[in-house]
Design an enzyme around this catalytic site. Structure first.
Site, short mmCIF file in Angstrom:
data_model
loop_
_atom_site.label_atom_id
_atom_site.label_comp_id
_atom_site.label_asym_id
_atom_site.label_seq_id
_atom_site.Cartn_x
_atom_site.Cartn_y
_atom_site.Cartn_z
N THR A 72 -69.64 -60.54 -64.41
CA THR A 72 -70.59 -61.23 -63.54
C THR A 72 -71.62 -60.24 -63.00
O THR A 72 -72.83 -60.52 -63.01
CB THR A 72 -69.85 -61.94 -62.39
N GLN A 181 -65.78 -62.71 -74.08
CA GLN A 181 -64.75 -63.44 -74.83
C GLN A 181 -64.66 -62.96 -76.28
O GLN A 181 -63.90 -63.53 -77.07
CB GLN A 181 -65.05 -64.95 -74.80
N SER A 201 -65.40 -57.23 -70.00
CA SER A 201 -64.50 -56.92 -68.89
C SER A 201 -63.10 -56.61 -69.40
O SER A 201 -62.63 -57.24 -70.34
CB SER A 201 -64.39 -58.12 -67.95
N HIS A 203 -60.17 -57.16 -68.00
CA HIS A 203 -59.05 -58.07 -67.72
C HIS A 203 -58.94 -59.21 -68.74
O HIS A 203 -57.99 -59.99 -68.70
CB HIS A 203 -59.15 -58.62 -66.30
N CYS A 326 -63.83 -70.50 -63.07
CA CYS A 326 -64.78 -70.40 -61.97
C CYS A 326 -65.19 -71.78 -61.49
O CYS A 326 -65.70 -71.95 -60.40
CB CYS A 326 -66.04 -69.66 -62.42
#
Lengths: 400, 323
Positions: A72, A181, A201, A203, A326
């Site tokens: 983000t 992704q 990212s 995670h 989200c």
């Protein structure tokens, strides 16, 4: 039994990753930018981690991989800096995004639009895929940035980013892809098609939360979003997240090694789940299997509302999703389902199962059984399959 | 606000135990067929509300005794989330044994209250309140069908916030009485907008005919119009600083409010001809009309009365000069 099938939202940290991070909390906790042994003792591990991260996406050493808190943040930075440098200065007046981007791109684009920038939103086709040709229809020599995700978070659909990057380059526009992704699910090589910016990212591939990366091609550097110290070449200030970076490096290394497993074994389990669920009547999948990431299945069960489905799955110990995590607190329909223009009555029925390399066959068998039971129970309650006397004119499309 | 909004809570934690139990085992889920209704000697009513494309839909079945209007049995089928199923189930339960006229009086708030574990804790989180509204709407639809009337005929006032059942007239009154200027204030005073938030402004979960922002805007415009009137009459300014038009208007208003009635009762009237500053004095030239002209008091008592009231209301240096 507890089954975690929401790996597109976040993943379990690989125990090997956690072990790698552990010394950097209590033992080697120095600030890497200080001048003492506590600081320098963090340097070897940071260097190894950065080398791994560069290697996995095949980033040239002349380019930047800036460590940040999350995708983000990276996505915001790319769009807002382009706005500050190219739009606000009057050099360009237009950016392009797809209409199924993650909110961190879509909401930022809307914000920039509200500041007076022209924004084009590329539609998806009936398979949930953004076609490169759509970009040709809107791009001009005043386009500053094209931002299209590599793989969609909800359907797993893989978008033709190579082709779009080429079109962007033809018009002198920068190209950004949100690859959060895609990393760990398909091979990534930034020298293959040369995006200006690529974000991801840790995670999402069994690394820690709170650490992400923004790759920037040499020559496409952005104005810093955070001004401050001179960390990361002055482009991203803030004390380095040493354990996070070390963990991300390890997680990337393992993910790269596990890529074949992901694309073969994880895919087999996903296909097994998909085949079994498609045996249920009135069940639909949007994106063809060979056009999406190996771990993702977005499936719609007619007459079964998504949240009710999550409720029944959760009672059975299964974690799935109705779309982007989200958005799980608001009540709106799945954005991808809406964008695809799927039959309207299916918009609220989509369920996403996302697997990982830790998913087992036993878990999938259990999930198939529990999902079938949930669909059966909820359809027995559903008005979509309800009795009506002869001559009753259904009023169930009355509202809106 | 701050702390409670930091970590996205799961809405499921806010469902009462009753809601959860009803979701898992709805009691009145099912259908009534024409044959079954016939066997009860009842008329079958099947009413639909909502749409799958909107995320929730319900079909309500009633078996109504045509002689007494009593709902002998009530069942539902619902496409929706847990709270939609639980609300539909509770609604169907509340209908049983009531006459159709009694059932129409059931509101979404009755449905929500019936699902509470304890009387002071809401059964569902605010954003799920609209699920109970659907349960209420379908009752009206069923009743309208039974009686052969339009379902709008059961609603006496326009309801702006369906979740909290706050009407247009209530909102208009509360906004004006308390001089409310923000959505938060409206919500604090009336609970409107506290739940699914659709009624606050366009773009929410449901489309509405009138939004709270419209009501604020309406009141704001009304206040601005009043202020504009006031400044046109110059009532905020000292008399001396008014334009001549404002001065004549101000004098006329004082005469209207205090004097004219008496003059007219006596068959007369007066008009203002001119206003001039004369040293420290402000001279107002007037002409008597009708019975006043030639009346003895017009140069004594009446004149003093006019001058005194203008001095008191507008400026102590006023002199009134009849021509």
């Amino acid at each position: 039994m507890r089954v975690y099938l929401d790996n597109n939202a976040t993943t379990m940290v690989d125990p090997d990753v956690m072990r790698e991070m552990e010394p950097f909390f209590v033992e080697k906790y120095g600030n890497p930018n200080s001048l003492h042994a506590f600081a320098s003792q963090t340097h070897p591990a940071l260097k190894v981690a950065m080398e791994k991260i560069y290697a996995v996406i095949n980033a040239p050493k002349s380019g930047w991989v800036l460590m940040r808190t999350c995708t983000t943040e990276s996505n915001n930075w790319v769009l807002k800096s382009i706005y500050l440098e190219e739009i606000l200065t009057g050099k360009k007046n237009h950016i392009v995004v797809s209409e199924v981007e993650h909110p961190s791109v879509l909401a930022t684009a809307k914000y920039i639009e509200s500041m007076g920038c022209k924004v084009s939103y590329l539609p998806v086709n009936s398979e949930g895929i953004v076609e490169a040709e759509r970009l040709r229809e809107v791009i001009t020599d005043k386009t500053a940035l094209v931002s299209v995700m590599w793989a969609n978070n909800e359907t797993g659909a893989i978008f033709p980013v190579e082709e779009m990057a080429q079109i962007a380059a033809e018009y002198g526009a920068k190209f950004h892809t949100d690859a959060v992704q895609a990393v760990g699910k398909i091979p990534i090589d930034v020298q293959d098609f040369e995006p200006d910016y690529l974000t991801f990212s840790a995670h999402k591939f069994h690394g820690p939360k709170g650490v992400g990366a923004l790759y920037i091609k040499k020559g496409s550097e952005l104005t810093p979003l955070l001004h401050g110290g001179s960390q990361m070449g002055g482009l991203r200030s803030g004390t380095l997240n040493v354990p996070g970076i070390v963990g991300m490096g390890k997680a990337m290394e393992i993910a790269a090694d596990a890529l074949d497993f992901e694309m073969v074994e994880v895919k087999e389990l996903r296909d097994m789940l998909e085949d079994a669920l498609l045996e249920i009547p009135d069940t639909f999948v949007v994106t063809p299997r060979n056009k999406r990431t190996a771990n993702t299945l977005l499936i719609a069960f007619r007459g079964v509302e998504g949240e009710a489905m999550l409720w029944d799955l959760n009672r059975a110990g299964i974690a799935a999703s109705t779309g982007s995590a989200c958005a799980s607190e608001d009540l709106e329909a799945n954005t991808v389902m809406e964008a695809i223009g799927a039959a309207e009555d299916l918009a609220h029925t989509a369920i996403r199962f996302s697997l990982s390399r830790f998913t087992t066959e036993e878990e999938i068998e259990y999930t198939i059984d529990a999902t079938k039971k949930a669909v059966e129970r909820l359809r027995s309650i559903s008005s979509s399959y309800a009795y009506a006397p002869k001559g009753h004119e259904s009023g169930l499309e009355a509202r809106h | 606000m701050g702390f409670d909004n930091l970590i996205g809570g799961t809405i499921w934690d806010e469902y009462s135990q009753k809601v959860q139990d009803l979701m898992n085992n709805p009691r009145n889920m099912g259908e009534i067929t024409e044959e079954e209704a016939e066997a009860m000697g009842a008329k079958l009513i099947v009413a639909d509300f909502g749409a799958e494309s909107c995320g929730d839909a319900v079909r309500l079945y009633w078996a109504v005794d045509p002689k007494t209007d009593v709902i002998l049995d009530s069942k539902f089928k619902s496409f929706g989330c847990g709270t939609a199923i639980a609300s539909s189930d509770t609604m169907a339960e509340l209908c049983k044994g009531k006459t159709v006229d009694e059932a129409v009086k059931i509101t979404n708030i009755d449905v929500e209250k019936a699902m509470r574990d304890d009387p002071d804790t809401p059964a569902v989180p605010p954003q799920k309140m609209h699920c109970s509204v659907m349960a209420y709407d379908v009752i009206k639809k069923a009743a309208a069908q039974y009686k052969g009337v339009d379902m709008d005929s059961f609603e006496e006032d326009v309801i702006v916030c369906e979740c909290a059942r706050v009407s247009l007239s209530t909102l208009r009154e509360v906004i004006r009485l308390n001089d409310l200027t923000t959505i938060e204030q409206i919500t604090d005073y009336t609970k409107a907008g506290a739940f699914c938030k659709s009624c606050i402004k366009p773009g929410g979960h449901e489309e509405r005919e009138i939004y709270l922002v419209d009501l604020l805007e309406e009141y704001e415009k009304e206040k601005m119009a009043k202020a504009a009137d006031a400044s046109a009459s110059g009532s905020d300014l000292p008399f001396k600083e008014m334009t001549i038009v404002q001065k004549i208007k101000a004098v006329d208003k004082v005469i209207d409010d205090n004097i004219r009635q008496m003059l007219i009762m006596d068959g007369g009237d007066m008009e203002v001809l001119d206003i001039k500053e004369n040293g420290e004095h402000i001279d107002i030239y007037i002409r008597y009309l009708g019975a006043c002209s030639g009346c003895a008091a017009s140069s004594t008592g009446t004149l003093f009365a006019i001058e005194n009231v203008l001095k008191e209301k507008l400026d102590p240096n006023i002199r009134v000069l009849p021509i």
